[in-house]
Write an enzyme that holds these catalytic residues in place. Structure first.
Site, mmCIF file in Angstrom:
data_model
loop_
_atom_site.group_PDB
_atom_site.id
_atom_site.type_symbol
_atom_site.label_atom_id
_atom_site.label_comp_id
_atom_site.label_asym_id
_atom_site.label_seq_id
_atom_site.Cartn_x
_atom_site.Cartn_y
_atom_site.Cartn_z
ATOM 1 N N ALA A 261 0.857 -1.181 0.107
ATOM 2 C CA ALA A 261 -0.180 -0.123 -0.007
ATOM 3 C C ALA A 261 0.760 1.374 -0.066
ATOM 4 C CB ALA A 261 -0.949 0.045 1.166
ATOM 5 N N GLU A 297 -0.292 2.790 7.031
ATOM 6 C CA GLU A 297 -0.569 3.703 6.204
ATOM 7 C C GLU A 297 -1.321 4.976 6.939
ATOM 8 O OE1 GLU A 297 1.496 3.152 3.659
ATOM 9 O OE2 GLU A 297 1.262 1.128 3.718
HETATM 10 N N1 B3K Z 1 5.739 3.588 1.957
HETATM 11 C C1 B3K Z 1 5.314 2.703 0.976
HETATM 12 C C2 B3K Z 1 6.459 1.889 0.392
HETATM 13 C C3 B3K Z 1 6.932 2.689 -0.971
HETATM 14 C C4 B3K Z 1 7.843 1.450 -1.851
HETATM 15 C C5 B3K Z 1 8.476 2.176 -2.902
HETATM 16 N N2 B3K Z 1 9.300 1.174 -3.741
HETATM 17 C C6 B3K Z 1 4.540 1.820 1.754
HETATM 18 C C7 B3K Z 1 4.734 1.792 3.234
HETATM 19 O O1 B3K Z 1 5.649 1.487 3.713
HETATM 20 O O2 B3K Z 1 3.897 2.223 3.806
HETATM 21 ZN ZN ZN Z 2 5.510 2.355 5.596
#
Ligand code: B3K
Ligand code: ZN
Length: 875
Positions: A261, A297
């Site tokens: 996500a 998230e």
């Molecule tokens: N921040 C995103 C992950 C993005 C990955 C990019 N290759 C999801 C998370 O860690 O919540």
């Molecule tokens: Zn994250």
């Protein structure tokens, strides 16, 4: 390809304060107009350099409304430089992109008829030209135009401030996000989506509209995700005082997604796997994972979005912290002990092996070729352990003060891991100088414990030594600051009230917290009236490999009596490991494999508790995986490990068959009588554990599995039964596999399970089977979930069959990497990992794995993603 180094970091030469985007959506030709309000940030800077994918067509550049002469523009590889720009100006670019052709799933792409975006880490540059780095934070205003009937829903970050119809059956919406954000948090979605709506009122009374958007046919499977979101919002207020800051929170579920996500500001985009659930299609574990990822998230809104990373080396600033927060949340929603066991399992099976392999890197890496390769279990899970250790050192209240101070200092900024540690140290009044080595030294520290008791003096002496192994590019490391939670237990398992007379540490409500800082250190306890057994590293207080001088009987004692549930489980895992590794040696020497009856008896005693604590019993009675056991060997004996572990499973199954049957029947009865949801899942857990052992014991168990498969009303039960049969040589096997496929043919997430279960089968024909499944009409390399369900499951979870001595498994993996690399380099690179472990295996396998890696790096148009992993694996 070139490496990017932390040491080269420089603040941006130009800042962007405002972004006005107009995105005119069309399948093969989307037009993006970007107006950026730019300001010089570094004295003397004259040329503005923007990132931009080479595949983008640039249709025009103006500065303050005037076209920029071609001679001032230089476009090389991924960058566009504009010479001689003023101190402040408005830059407008017009670009054209093709979202349909975007199989990398980075930037703007189309999935199942829906336009969506993925910008972290560097996807925004596939949409428009921009200083695509997290320390450039701007306010966004986004106008989306699209065909009204195909894309009735138009979403972006923040609040919708305008909408209307246009000529030619098109319509538009304008979104404004009041919070400055880095480009990686930008998102846009357009599609014909169904909506599950709800609301949440924050503790200060702000009403928030919550929406989950998904294919209409899936809307009835969004309830659990919505309930999880509301729980997460309430929890963050209660535990951290953090409240949601906008009027709307949107989640969109798409079927093609590179990871789980993405936390885009107020517009999360999710893999359907972490949204959709019904009892008939999702297992109890799936329910937990959805709750955890939804929360993760959401928590990013503060830890990640309000305060973000200065550069990508600081990724763990937001990821380690947010994983820790989601772990705390899940512990509070269910059982803290079970959650800890689960998290440690994940850490050990994935992170410890990464730390012991060619890609080992610190929680804050100092160099990378492709940043997407550094979204690793080290940055995420070990990063969370680092935060957890700070929580242990400061205590819950001190940690909360540290978090408060962190937001007080840094809200709205892009900062570093050092900034976080400084807030913690200042608020907690502790010195984290040595502790911060956890951010910079890679490798899993090895801690050894030896105890001695002097009955005459009533004194117990514990000697702890530590060693941090060498890793690529790092040798001769300094001792770390390791918090060791422990207790001394008396003959009935009671905690002894000893006095810590020598050695740094303190007594707490559950025993002692010792500060191990030296290579070797002694801790002396006085007033110890009886010979104690030490319960060490309780709750896994540090991510280390612990060995002790404890005897089998000490471990059996801890398994029976330890009052720390985690430590009790650990004692059982340790005993099982000792037993299985002993049998591996017997296997290698051609001796008979005889299972220690004391272990069988200990497990028998454990399952006697199945009524009182079914889920913990199930965890304890689950043998460590072959992958984890292999880590304890100098050279992994693939076949010996499989044979030894299988022997223990079968022996436990047969010797305790009546017990397992009784556990199975009691749990079934309780389920049939109707119990609450939490109890029901515990009962299913222990029931299916029993089914597994009965299945290993022989034909009667297989008939039980078949009956359970046919009668199942939940996916948890159906899948558990299918798993037993999929491993067996049984006439029912093909029938249930075919039945499962036919039942769920139209449900991609369930068909993923169908592929996985065959990929992890221990049957000898699994390699051929996996190869054949790659030609199955439902298999596709374009969908990341599908690739993971078959190829990752096979290569990462099925040690014995992936490492088939023929080398077929290796070849299949490398072939797949090359095919996927053409479509989606990020996913291709994630497949390479298992080949990188070649040093751990025997000469035949080692050379077969190496040749596959060599075959990969020899390919001329390899992506830098795959190149980085494959070349570092060979180094
Ligand atoms: N921040 C995103 C992950 C993005 C990955 C990019 N290759 C999801 C998370 O860690 O919540
Ligand atoms: Zn994250």
């Amino acid at each position: 390809p070139q490496a990017i180094n932390l040491a080269d970091y420089r603040p941006p030469a130009f800042q962007v304060d405002q972004v006005d985007l107009t995105v005119d959506l069309a399948d093969r030709d989307t037009r993006v107009v970007a107006r950026l309000t730019v300001r010089r940030a570094r004295a003397g800077a004259t040329d503005l350099t923007l990132d931009g994918d080479p595949a983008m067509r640039l249709d025009g550049v103006t500065i303050d409304g005037e076209p920029v002469a071609e001679t001032r523009l230089t476009r090389v590889a991924e960058q566009l430089t504009i010479a001689d720009v003023p101190e402040r100006f408005v830059l407008e670019t017009v670009t054209r992109i093709d979202p349909v052709d975007n199989t990398r799933l980075e930037g703007l792409y189309k999935s199942g008829g829906i336009f969506c975006t993925q910008c972290e880490a560097e996807g925004f540059r596939n949409i428009t030209f921009f200083p695509d780095r997290p320390d450039v934070m701007a306010r966004y205003r986004v106008r989306i135009e699209a065909d009204a009937s195909a894309y009735p829903v138009l979403l972006s970050n923040g609040n919708r401030v305008e909408a209307g119809t246009l000529d030619g059956g098109r319509h538009f919406a304008v979104w404004e996000d009041p919070f400055p954000k880095p480009s990686y948090l930008f998102a846009l979605v357009a599609g014909d989506l169904g909506r599950l709506g709800d609301s949440f009122t924050t503790r200060l009374g702000r009403p928030v509209t919550l929406n989950i958007w998904a294919a209409r046919a899936d809307l009835d499977k969004c309830g659990h995700a919505m309930a999880s979101l509301k729980r997460a919002m309430a929890w963050d207020e209660q535990v951290y005082g953090l409240e949601y800051d906008l009027d709307e929170y949107n989640i969109v579920a798409v079927g093609d997604f590179n990871m789980g996500a993405m936390e885009n500001k107020s517009l999360n985009v999710f893999n359907t796997k972490y949204v959709l659930a019904s009892p008939e299609t999702a297992t109890d574990d799936d329910y937990d994972h959805i709750e955890g990822v939804i929360a993760h998230e959401y928590f990013h809104n503060w830890t990640g979005n309000r305060v973000t990373c200065r550069d990508w080396f600081q990724l763990s600033l937001k990821e380690g912290l947010t994983v820790f927060r989601d772990q705390q949340f899940s512990a509070d929603m269910g059982s803290a002990a079970l959650k800890r066991i689960d998290d440690v399992r994940v850490l050990r099976s994935h992170q410890f092996s990464e730390d012991a392999g060619p890609m080992a890197h610190p929680v804050r890496p100092s160099s990378y070729i492709e940043i997407n390769n550094f979204y690793t279990t080290t940055v995420y899970n070990k990063g969370a352990e680092v935060i957890r250790m700070m929580h242990t050192l400061l205590g819950a209240e001190g940690f909360r003060r540290g978090i408060d101070l962190y937001f007080e200092r840094h809200d709205g900024q892009a900062v570093t891991c050092d900034d976080f540690a400084a807030a913690m140290a200042d608020a907690g009044g502790v010195d984290l100088g040595q502790f911060k080595l956890w951010y910079t030294q890679a490798g899993t520290p090895e801690v050894h414990a030896e105890g001695s008791y002097d009955p005459g003096a009533g004194r117990y002496t514990l000697t702890l030594t530590q060693r941090v192994p060498d890793t690529p590019g790092q040798t001769g490391k300094a001792p770390m600051h390791i918090p060791v939670k422990m207790a001394l237990l008396g003959p009935n398992g009671q905690r002894l009230d000893a006095r810590l007379a020598q050695g740094e540490g303190r007594a707490d409500a559950e025993g002692f917290l010792l500060d191990l800082r030296e290579a070797s250190q002694q801790f002396v306890f006085e007033d110890v009236g009886v010979r104690p057994v030490a319960s060490l590293l309780r709750d896994f207080s540090a991510p280390v490999r612990l060995t002790t001088d404890q005897s089998r009987d000490d471990k059996l004692f801890l398994l029976a009596h330890d009052d720390n549930a985690f430590a009790r489980w650990e004692a059982g895992q340790d005993l099982a490991g000792d037993l299985i590794l002993g049998l591996v040696a017997d296997h290698a020497a051609g001796r008979a494999l005889d299972v220690d009856p004391a272990f069988v008896q200990a497990i028998e005693q454990v399952i006697a508790d199945a009524e009182t604590d079914p889920a913990l019993v199930a965890e304890i009675a689950t043998l460590p995986s072959e992958v984890m056991l292999g880590q304890r060997m100098d050279e992994v004996d693939v076949d010996g490990l499989f044979a030894a572990r299988q022997t223990v499973r079968e022996t436990l199954g047969r010797a305790l068959a009546a017990r397992w049957q009784a556990v199975y029947d009691a749990a079934s009865k309780r389920l049939a009588a109707g119990c609450d949801a939490a109890d029901a899942r515990q009962q299913r857990r222990v029931k299916n554990l029993a089914l597994g052992y009965l299945g290993a014991a022989g034909a009667a168990g297989l008939r039980l599995a078949e009956a359970q498969y046919d009668a199942a009303t939940t996916m948890t039960d159906r899948l558990a039964a299918l798993r037993v049969l999929a491993n067996a040589d049984d006439p029912a096997r093909e029938r249930v596999l075919a039945d499962f496929y036919a039942r769920y043919e139209d449900q991609p997430l369930v068909i993923d399970k169908w592929f996985s279960i065959q990929a992890v089968s221990t049957r000898a024909d699994t390699v051929e089977r996996v190869a054949a499944l790659m030609d199955h009409p439902a298999f596709t390399l374009a969908n990341p979930n599908r690739v993971r369900s078959l190829v990752s499951a096979f290569s990462q979870l099925n040690q014995v069959r992936f490492h088939d001595a023929s080398g077929q498994g290796y070849r299949l993996l490398a072939d797949t990497v090359l095919k996927v690399d053409k479509l989606n380099p990020q996913i291709a690179a994630r497949l390479v990992g298992p080949l990188g472990r070649w040093r751990r295996f025997d000469a035949t396998r080692r050379s077969a794995m190496r040749s596959e890696l060599e075959r990969l790096v020899a390919v001329s148009d390899l992506s830098k993603d795959v190149y980085e992993i494959a070349s570092k694996s060979l180094a």
